[in-house]
Design a protein around this motif. Structure first.
Motif, mmCIF file in Angstrom:
data_model
loop_
_atom_site.group_PDB
_atom_site.id
_atom_site.type_symbol
_atom_site.label_atom_id
_atom_site.label_comp_id
_atom_site.label_asym_id
_atom_site.label_seq_id
_atom_site.Cartn_x
_atom_site.Cartn_y
_atom_site.Cartn_z
ATOM 1 N N ILE A 39 -31.778 13.189 -30.056
ATOM 2 C CA ILE A 39 -32.507 11.910 -30.042
ATOM 3 C C ILE A 39 -33.985 12.167 -29.838
ATOM 4 O O ILE A 39 -34.841 11.585 -30.518
ATOM 5 C CB ILE A 39 -31.949 10.990 -28.937
ATOM 6 C CG1 ILE A 39 -30.549 10.529 -29.296
ATOM 7 C CG2 ILE A 39 -32.865 9.782 -28.736
ATOM 8 C CD1 ILE A 39 -29.886 9.656 -28.263
ATOM 9 N N ALA A 44 -31.544 10.980 -34.627
ATOM 10 C CA ALA A 44 -30.454 10.110 -34.196
ATOM 11 C C ALA A 44 -29.521 9.740 -35.342
ATOM 12 O O ALA A 44 -28.348 9.472 -35.124
ATOM 13 C CB ALA A 44 -31.034 8.861 -33.569
ATOM 14 N N SER A 45 -30.048 9.765 -36.543
ATOM 15 C CA SER A 45 -29.216 9.270 -37.639
ATOM 16 C C SER A 45 -27.998 10.158 -37.890
ATOM 17 O O SER A 45 -27.037 9.737 -38.521
ATOM 18 C CB SER A 45 -30.066 9.158 -38.910
ATOM 19 O OG SER A 45 -30.668 10.408 -39.156
ATOM 20 N N LEU A 47 -26.194 11.238 -35.502
ATOM 21 C CA LEU A 47 -25.304 11.050 -34.369
ATOM 22 C C LEU A 47 -24.541 9.750 -34.495
ATOM 23 O O LEU A 47 -25.014 8.785 -35.078
ATOM 24 C CB LEU A 47 -26.110 11.002 -33.068
ATOM 25 C CG LEU A 47 -26.949 12.247 -32.759
ATOM 26 C CD1 LEU A 47 -27.874 11.953 -31.603
ATOM 27 C CD2 LEU A 47 -26.036 13.419 -32.451
ATOM 28 N N MET A 136 -33.018 4.291 -26.493
ATOM 29 C CA MET A 136 -31.760 4.773 -27.046
ATOM 30 C C MET A 136 -30.878 5.370 -25.965
ATOM 31 O O MET A 136 -29.667 5.146 -25.918
ATOM 32 C CB MET A 136 -32.053 5.804 -28.141
ATOM 33 C CG MET A 136 -32.655 5.136 -29.374
ATOM 34 S SD MET A 136 -33.464 6.280 -30.464
ATOM 35 C CE MET A 136 -32.065 6.894 -31.380
#
Lengths: 832, 105
Positions: A39, A44-45, A47, A136
């Motif tokens: 992150i 993040a994409s 995950l 996040m």
């Protein structure tokens, strides 16, 4: 039963949880930590939120939430220290660290500015990243937050991470060996930028704005009270302090260098600038505070000086009607001082000064044109008492009348000017109005003749001024006058003059419009009160009654069947002696203290007078009529037989006295003469009236119905008078005015003294009446209190002299209306 | 990238439920999961696979169906008072409670 069965089907849920192996935590944490780092690096994409969430959930379920919380903290701290801090410090160039003195930075400002922008940008992106990542984290670790934070009262992971950012990024030293922290650099950079902007440069506002957002988003404590925002605790004080120094210097510089208008424009601009800065660059919390600094440093400390600036201050603005600038000053002054003392004083002073100038000017006009004896033949007649002085007097008296009118006009002009200023520049401020009013009142009352002048002004206007004007114009004119009346303290004096002037207007029919007169009275009534106009109204009533009386007398004569064709027509005014001004009623006879016998009327007139007296007394029993020939007029038909036998006829409009004199000559054979003494003996007209009338009949060139021998301007007791058969005039109707008797003019000093004396007497009575009224009500009163009450009661009419009031109290004690009942404090009692 | 109007919820045993995004976001967990700014894979695909957690949460089809029913029910009655109770069978009670806890509903 069904419920029982149903319950049996519900399995206990968390069975087997306790049995989870301890190494579960470590393995789960390992994957979780790896993901969190992802992150951080914005991956993040790749995950799955669900997965991370599930892992955190599981850790919490096996009661290791605490550990997770701590681990995340450690992870974040490490990240901030190793990565973020480095990034930010890398963006700090040496020029940002060098000077702490922003003032001398002009030469390298460009370089520093670029560096500053770079730094701010770096910090901004670091902060934004941090915020996003922490958002996040929080989302993913929501379940942990819910359990750990609420159960153990720990701050949420988001709050903690913000604190971490504060401690590990902002408060970390720029270089390992220096004490300057990133926050310090931020502060000085932002202040530098603002400094640039104040100096008129363009700066990148958004950068600053974002960094300020950051400071606003960070708190001193984890409880995050509003007051502990980093912005409020660190940056704002520094900003205010810098601003204070800046504006202090600027204020000094401006006062020294610029004029008042520039100062005010500048100050308003600064206010606007700071407001905008707070809105777009800094934080709206600061707006009131920075404005306070501005108010204090720039305005409060300098405004008085600015207003009094020689050549450009308030005085200048008032003189040149610089309304917008003045308005600016007003607004600035109003910011720092509710009462606007500085400006009020300046305005007040200026009004007073200008008023004094007007007073002085009018005095100069009345004095300057010193009498030039013998300048003009026509002007020769006039004056009040002695023929010798009259010539010299006549001109200044006229001059003074003009001065009076000029004075009123000037005051009205001034009033209008200040009304305009007050409305447009002073935003109709109440306090301002009061002080302006006070100033007006001050200087108007400083002119001891103001009452007289004002009354003359009304007189002039009601006689001539309102001819050909519309109703509304007349209305405005009268209103203006009334405004001035409001300022005059000695209203009783005004009343006296007004009555005097009014009586002349009424009796001599000089008033242009009765409507206007009535309007005037109703206005005065509204302004000063009923008591004030009572007598004036009565004067009007007398006029109306007299008209009716004259009509009914005419009818009476017609009925009585005495068709004497030669009979003169009579128009009469019966006046109530107490209501009309004294000097008219009790002609000049009382002045010398000797009894003046009533003048002898010619036969025709005497019979007429007699007949009317009978008629009047038959209607109103027990009244006494006394005749006042000094105020009347008469129309005569005169026949002049020329030497060549032709006959010229003229209708002469003359004063009653002149009529009496002329009728005498009916009985004098042509060519014969009457001496002054003879005339006087046969008419018993008082000396000065006789002189005046003879002057107008025999001296004034256009109306020379009589001839005088010797031919000179003065009338001496030995002079002889002839009937002038050669009298010619272009007009059939000739009006022969009595020289300087009819018009309303400024009094000369003798008359003034007279009026003042009378005034004092009248005031004495009024004061006594007030004292008795008050004491009757109170029975006992301390001296000081009695004084105050008397003063308040009388203030609407005039300002009583304290000594006079004291004397009146003494006199009342002597006459046993009051008694002293105590010495300390002095107290009076009322004797019923 | 504009958010598609519908999202797919997948149960642990493979049932798929396609419901409006706003409806799914009644759940705090799913809302965060789909948050565009965080940009997790779910947000990109619009597909949330809700795995079973060993022995704890069974997001089997029936439960998720009930959950979705609740989402809709919640959405429908959001701003009304005196809403009739939802019919929930006792057998599902506990499972649903667990799921609610998990999904932050």
């Amino acid at each position: 039963m069904a419920a029982m069965r149903a319950r049996q089907k519900i399995r206990a849920p968390r069975r087997g949880l306790a049995a989870s192996k301890p190494d579960d935590f470590d393995s789960i944490w390992a994957t979780l930590a790896a993901s969190l780092r992802e992150i951080h690096t914005k991956n993040a994409s790749t995950l799955s939120f669900e997965e991370l969430y599930r892992q955190a959930y599981r850790i919490v379920l096996i009661s290791r939430g605490e550990e997770l919380y701590e681990n995340v903290k450690q992870l974040e701290k490490k990240w901030l220290c190793s990565e973020v801090q480095k990034q930010v410090t890398a963006a700090i160039s040496p020029s940002l660290l060098l000077e702490q003195e922003p003032a001398d930075a002009q030469d390298q400002s460009n370089e520093r500015r670029a560096a500053g922008e770079r730094f701010l940008n770096a910090l901004k992106s670091a902060w934004e990243d941090h915020q996003l990542c922490m958002g996040m984290f929080t989302d993913v670790l929501m379940y942990m937050d819910r359990v750990v934070s609420s159960d153990h009262r720990n701050p949420s992971i988001y709050v903690v991470s913000m604190a971490l950012f504060r401690d590990n990024v902002l408060r970390s030293p720029v270089r390992p060996d220096s004490t300057t922290t990133i926050a310090d650099v931020l502060e000085s950079t932002v202040l530098f930028m603002i400094q640039l902007e104040r100096a008129g440069h363009q700066i990148e506002r958004p950068f600053i704005r974002h960094c300020i957002y950051m400071l606003e988003g960070l708190y001193e404590t984890v409880t995050e009270e509003d007051s502990s925002k980093l912005y409020l605790t660190t940056f704002e004080p520094a900003f205010l302090k810098a601003s204070q120094a800046f504006y202090q210097a600027e204020g000094r510089r401006l006062v020294e260098m610029a004029d008042a208008a520039t100062f005010c424009r500048h100050a308003s601009n600064r206010l606007k600038e700071e407001e905008e800065r707070c809105r777009y660059t800094l934080c709206s919390y600061t707006e009131p505070k920075i404005k306070e600094v501005l108010d204090e440093e720039l305005i409060r400390k300098n405004i008085a000086e600015v207003i009094n600036l020689e050549g450009s201050g308030a005085k200048e603005m008032l003189d040149h009607d610089r309304l917008d600038v003045l308005r600016n000053v007003y607004e600035l002054n109003a910011r720092v001082d509710k009462k606007k003392t500085a400006l009020t004083n300046a305005v007040q002073k200026r009004v007073y000064e200008m008023g004094r100038e007007i007073n002085a000017a009018s005095f100069a006009v009345s004095q300057n044109t010193a009498p030039k004896p013998g300048e003009k033949e026509v002007a020769a007649a006039g004056g009040e008492k002695k023929a010798g002085r009259d010539k010299e007097k006549e001109k200044p008296v006229n001059q003074q009348t003009i001065a009076a009118i000029q004075w009123v006009d000037a005051v009205l002009g001034l009033k209008k000017k200040f009304d305009n200023i007050w409305e447009k520049s002073l935003l109709s401020d109440q306090g301002m109005q009061t002080s302006i009013t006070t100033s007006f009142s001050d200087f108007i009352n400083m002119n001891s003749r103001s009452s007289e002048y004002l009354s003359l002004f009304f007189d002039e206007n009601l006689k001539k001024g309102i001819k050909g004007k519309t109703d509304s114009e007349v209305d405005a004119l009268l209103d203006n006058g009334i405004t001035l009346l409001r300022y005059i303290k000695d209203k009783d004096l005004f009343e006296t003059y007004y009555k005097k002037h009014l009586s002349r207007r009424l009796l001599m029919k000089r008033s242009v419009s009765m409507d206007a007169e009535r309007q005037m009275i109703s206005k005065m009534k509204m302004e000063v009160g009923n008591q004030f106009t009572q007598r004036i109204e009565h004067m009007f009533k007398d006029m109306t009654i007299s008209e009716d009386l004259a009509t009914s007398y005419k009818e009476h004569i017609a009925q009585s069947g005495d068709p004497d064709q030669k009979r003169a027509e009579l128009e009469i005014h019966v006046l109530t002696s107490t209501m009309w001004p004294m000097e008219i009623m009790a002609s000049s006879s009382t002045k010398e203290g000797m009894v003046q016998l009533p003048c002898i009327f010619p036969r025709e007139v005497e019979s007429l007078k007699h007949s009317f007296e009978q008629f009047y007394l038959s209607k109103h029993n027990g009244r006494k009529l006394s005749w006042q020939p000094s105020m009347g007029t008469a129309d005569l038909r005169a026949t002049f037989t020329r030497a060549n036998g032709k006959v010229a006829r003229h209708e002469l409009n003359v004063s009653t006295y002149a009529m009496i004199i002329l009728l005498l000559f009916n009985e004098v054979p042509t060519g014969e003469s009457l001496t002054y003494e003879e005339i006087q003996a046969r008419t018993r007209i008082p000396d000065h009236d006789l002189i005046r009338n003879l002057q107008s009949l025999a001296v004034a060139s256009k109306t020379r119905v009589l001839k005088k021998e010797p031919m000179s301007k003065d009338v001496k007791p030995t002079d002889r008078f002839f009937y002038n058969a050669d009298f010619t005039s272009m007009f059939t109707k000739v009006r022969i005015g009595v020289v300087s008797g009819g018009g309303n003019k400024v009094e000369n000093s003798d008359q003034r003294r007279e009026t003042e004396k009378k005034m004092d007497e009248e005031r004495g009575g009024t004061i006594e009446a007030a004292i008795v009224r008050i004491m009757k009500q109170r029975k006992r009163l301390v001296h000081a209190q009695l004084m105050t009450e008397v003063l308040t009661q009388l203030s609407s009419r005039f300002v009583p002299d304290v000594n006079m009031v004291k004397k009146r109290i003494e006199s009342l004690i002597d006459r046993e209306y009051l008694e002293r009942v105590a010495e300390e404090p002095p107290t009076y009692g009322y004797i019923a | 990238m504009s958010s598609p109007e519908y999202v797919t919820l997948v149960s642990g045993d493979g049932f798929e439920f396609i419901i409006p995004r706003s409806t799914a976001c009644v759940s705090g967990t799913i809302r965060r999961m789909l948050d565009q700014s965080s940009n997790f894979s779910e947000a990109i695909t619009g597909r949330c696979v809700l795995e079973n957690i060993r022995q704890v949460i069974k997001t089997i089809g029936v439960v998720l169906e009930k959950v979705c029913e609740y989402f809709c029910y919640n959405e429908k009655n959001k701003e009304q008072a005196n809403v009739p109770d939802m019919d929930i069978s006792p057998e599902l009670c506990l499972e649903l409670l667990m799921a609610a806890d998990y999904l932050d509903t």
